[in-house]
Design an enzyme around this catalytic site. Structure first.
Site, PDB file in Angstrom:
ATOM      1  N   TYR A 261      63.299  42.554   5.679  1.00  0.00           N
ATOM      2  CA  TYR A 261      63.476  43.766   5.954  1.00  0.00           C
ATOM      3  C   TYR A 261      64.530  44.230   4.765  1.00  0.00           C
ATOM      4  O   TYR A 261      64.435  45.482   4.465  1.00  0.00           O
ATOM      5  CB  TYR A 261      63.915  44.058   7.263  1.00  0.00           C
ATOM      6  CG  TYR A 261      64.412  45.506   7.757  1.00  0.00           C
ATOM      7  CD1 TYR A 261      63.394  46.351   7.871  1.00  0.00           C
ATOM      8  CD2 TYR A 261      65.663  45.902   7.796  1.00  0.00           C
ATOM      9  CE1 TYR A 261      63.648  47.612   8.165  1.00  0.00           C
ATOM     10  CE2 TYR A 261      66.080  47.102   8.047  1.00  0.00           C
ATOM     11  CZ  TYR A 261      65.081  48.057   8.158  1.00  0.00           C
ATOM     12  OH  TYR A 261      65.323  49.467   8.649  1.00  0.00           O
TER      13      TYR A 261
ATOM     14  N   THR B  59      66.496  54.698  18.103  1.00  0.00           N
ATOM     15  CA  THR B  59      65.148  54.933  18.021  1.00  0.00           C
ATOM     16  C   THR B  59      64.210  53.788  18.524  1.00  0.00           C
ATOM     17  O   THR B  59      65.076  52.684  18.779  1.00  0.00           O
ATOM     18  CB  THR B  59      64.838  55.403  16.627  1.00  0.00           C
ATOM     19  OG1 THR B  59      64.886  53.940  15.595  1.00  0.00           O
ATOM     20  CG2 THR B  59      65.502  56.219  15.648  1.00  0.00           C
TER      21      THR B  59
END
Length: 312
Positions: A176, A213
């Site tokens: 990531y 989120t």
């Protein structure tokens, strides 16, 4: 830019925008704000039902909004090319491209339709190819901008040119971080290339800090250490998705935003707060590595900015 909010977005009537990953979270909040400012916004995503729901929700707040939804799977280069072709057939130009979509912390190594490691392929290579395909439209845009979503995790990122796809050694967080470092390097290199070639496209980047989120909450790592820490720390160091979208909106619309700028929250460790200039780590400013990454990306995706520009 002190306490910059959506009320500071300039009137955007007549502007066109494409936002990836816009059916929820940061992308949805970005689309909502731009639609409210009068822009014509195309939301993209992989789930048509979520797309319809997002359109209905935006129209619920802005009944006259000029919005549309299009399927786009960044983990599939054929889907990227098909979307760009459809968009070009319906639009003569593009003013704003926001490369927002992403996946995070996949516990096991997965691959895209084209065989790339999923985080590198979705978060970065898909956006590289999309931006290249849309370059002719951006060049015909009104003061066009391209905004890449990076992350504070780029600070520990390394572009491992010897194992970009994590085939020899895979770590969810390392993959990531590499993808988000690549997005920031791409934004800076795109500005250098635009300046050198006279493309007229302003390129910059943003990150949301710690925004609430579904990326972590409902992601594959939700039940792991990252998910647990997220739940415990959220009340103290996080902000809403709407607040997390503000740095992106600032980069995309503010007259104060600069070419090759990078924006994020101004609070502790850039986790929350109103938009401000964000810290760029030395590896992201490595122009030689960025040029190499650019060339490798062109070879992996089969999409060349120079060829696209020459054919336009």
């Amino acid at each position: 830019m002190t306490d910059w909010t959506t009320a500071d977005i300039p009137p955007s009537n007549g502007k066109t925008a494409v936002i990836t990953g816009a059916t929820g979270g940061l992308g949805y909040e970005t689309a909502l704000a731009l639609a409210g400012a009068g822009a014509g916004v195309t939301l993209t995503g992989r789930n048509e039902a979520k797309g319809r729901h997002a359109l209905q929700a935006i129209r619920g707040q802005f009944p006259n909004a000029e919005i549309a939804y299009e399927n786009l799977d960044l983990a599939n280069l054929a889907s990227v090319a098909d979307f760009a072709k459809r968009y070009a057939a319906a639009h003569a130009s593009l003013d704003l491209l926001i490369n927002n979509a992403g996946v995070m912390a996949l516990p096991e190594r997965q691959t895209t339709a084209d065989g790339f490691e999923m985080q590198f392929g979705t978060n970065y290579l898909g956006h590289y190819a999309l931006t290249a395909h849309l370059l002719p439209l951006l060049r015909r845009g009104n003061q066009p901008r391209a905004v890449n979503l990076s992350s504070p995790t780029h600070r520990r990122g390394v572009i491992n040119f010897d194992d970009l796809q994590g085939t020899r050694s895979y770590s969810p967080s390392r993959a990531y971080s590499q993808s988000k470092l690549a997005m920031l390097m791409f934004a800076l290199e795109l500005q250098r290339r635009s300046d050198a070639a006279g493309w007229g496209v302003m390129s910059n980047a943003a990150h949301p800090g710690f925004a609430r989120t579904d990326l972590i909450a409902n992601g594959p790592g939700a039940n792991g250490l990252l998910g647990l820490l997220s739940k415990l720390l959220q009340p103290f160091i996080s902000q809403s998705a709407a607040a997390g979208a503000l740095p992106t909106l600032f980069a995309a619309t503010s007259p104060e935003a600069k070419p090759a700028g990078y924006y994020g929250p101004n609070g502790f460790f850039e986790l929350k707060g109103p938009p401000a200039a964000a810290k760029i780590m030395p590896q992201a400013n490595d122009a030689a590595a960025a040029a190499r990454l650019w060339d490798v990306s062109a070879a992996l995706t089969g999409v060349s900015f120079d060829q696209v520009a020459a054919a336009a």
